[in-house]
Design a protein around this motif. Structure first.
Motif, short mmCIF file in Angstrom:
data_model
loop_
_atom_site.label_atom_id
_atom_site.label_comp_id
_atom_site.label_asym_id
_atom_site.label_seq_id
_atom_site.Cartn_x
_atom_site.Cartn_y
_atom_site.Cartn_z
N MET A 280 0.82 -1.21 0.00
CA MET A 280 0.00 0.00 0.00
C MET A 280 0.86 1.26 0.00
SD MET A 280 -2.92 -0.97 2.82
CE MET A 280 -4.37 -1.93 2.37
N ASP A 281 0.20 2.40 -0.18
CA ASP A 281 0.78 3.68 0.18
C ASP A 281 -0.16 4.34 1.18
OD1 ASP A 281 -1.33 4.67 -1.36
OD2 ASP A 281 -0.06 5.51 -2.93
N ALA A 282 0.15 5.55 1.60
CA ALA A 282 -0.64 6.18 2.66
C ALA A 282 -2.10 6.35 2.25
CB ALA A 282 -0.03 7.53 3.03
N GLY A 283 -2.33 6.73 1.00
CA GLY A 283 -3.70 6.99 0.56
C GLY A 283 -4.57 5.75 0.57
N VAL A 284 -4.09 4.68 -0.06
CA VAL A 284 -4.90 3.47 -0.12
C VAL A 284 -5.07 2.86 1.26
CG1 VAL A 284 -3.01 1.88 -0.63
CG2 VAL A 284 -5.31 1.33 -1.39
#
Length: 324
Positions: A280-284
């Motif tokens: 993941m990244d922070a947004g997802v």
């Protein structure tokens, strides 16, 4: 990669016409060609998606970095197993894009929001769609409703688009919330644990003893102290912690540590496992957490038997405020 799409002539024609017209920008060229690739894929794989009941996923090899398909035979594709889970999936390094062909229904996730006029006629009908995401973030989109174009706008966000973006390493839109939303389910888990240990229904003052001691960076600061990208930084710090091995996850929080001990052999159920968190990244991650946390009324109902009537009512009000 597998065979080329039979519609390569139409894709090439779009590229060729764009090159000679001189009007649209390079960005428009790229978007239009990705859209033609999506149209090609839906014609090629829609029958399979209908009959199997599963989305058809494919990794794509595009002919040129600039997608000038008129100078190439077409694009290559590698079809994935129909049971491939997009959550946590990473495309092969030499794949230029990932695509999905799927069927579904149009519905509003928020009944209070009126859908665009173009979607009104599709509110109860099925749609068929293809979406392509390239490694540079370009998105191709094509959708139909029966024999007609569906009139669905290209998506800018959503779980499917998040997954496709992460599969090819593209950043997703930044968070719009803070990790403090996790205070609600963790508090409820702590209440359940405390009631079990004490062997009686908890009063409101006892329920307050179970409020979790969570990291300060999970909470939105006052306006004067807010920094640009603050929520993204908070979610990224949480994501990095969640990605650490081994599970259970250590987040420097006594309350969270106690919580994890109540789920033997599992990580916190409101956080992804370490492998998915690293993908993941922070947004997802922020949107994934928001989606899996139960609504306030469901959280409150899950510990009704652990609280006095007055404490249960006050908890419900508090959870509504936390998850507002």
């Amino acid at each position: 990669m597998g065979p080329h799409c039979g519609d390569e002539e139409s894709v090439a024609a779009v590229a060729s016409s764009r090159k000679t017209s001189g009007g649209p920008s390079a960005g428009s060229d790229r978007r239009d060609i990705l859209t033609e690739i999506a149209r090609c894929l839906i014609r090629r794989h829609l029958r399979r998606a209908r009959s199997s009941g599963h989305p058809v996923l494919a990794e794509l090899r595009l002919p040129e970095a600039e997608l000038v398909l008129g100078e190439s035979a077409g694009f290559g594709e590698l079809l994935l197993d129909e049971y491939t889970d997009l959550v946590g999936y990473r495309a092969l390094p030499d794949s230029d894009a990932i695509a999905v062909v799927a069927t579904g229904n149009v519905r509003s996730l928020d009944p209070s929001v009126e859908p665009p006029a173009a979607l009104t006629s599709l509110a109860t009908g099925r749609v068929e769609l293809a979406c392509v995401v390239a490694r540079d973030g370009g998105v191709g989109w094509f959708a139909t409703a029966g024999p007609s174009l569906a009139g669905l706008p290209a998506p800018s966000e959503g779980r499917l688009l998040d997954c496709l973006r992460r599969a090819v390493g593209v950043p997703t839109p930044p968070p719009t919330t803070w990790p403090s939303m996790l205070e609600a389910p963790i508090w409820v888990a702590n209440i359940r644990e405390l009631a079990d240990r004490r062997g009686h229904k908890l009063s409101w003052s006892e329920a307050l003893q179970a409020v979790p001691d969570l990291p300060s960076y999970w909470y939105e600061p006052p306006p004067a102290a807010r920094a640009p990208g603050g929520s993204s930084i908070a979610w990224e710090l949480l994501r990095i912690d969640a990605a650490k091995e081994p599970v259970p996850i250590e987040l420097q929080s006594r309350s969270l540590g106690r919580l994890l001990q109540t789920f033997p052999g599992e990580a916190c159920p409101w956080l992804p496992c370490s492998a998915v968190a690293s993908w993941m990244d922070a947004g997802v991650m922020s949107r994934w957490v928001k989606d899996v946390i139960p609504p306030a009324h469901a959280l409150a109902a899950s510990v009704t038997g652990a609280l006095t009537a007055g404490a249960s009512r006050r908890l419900g009000h508090s959870l509504n405020a936390l998850l507002a």
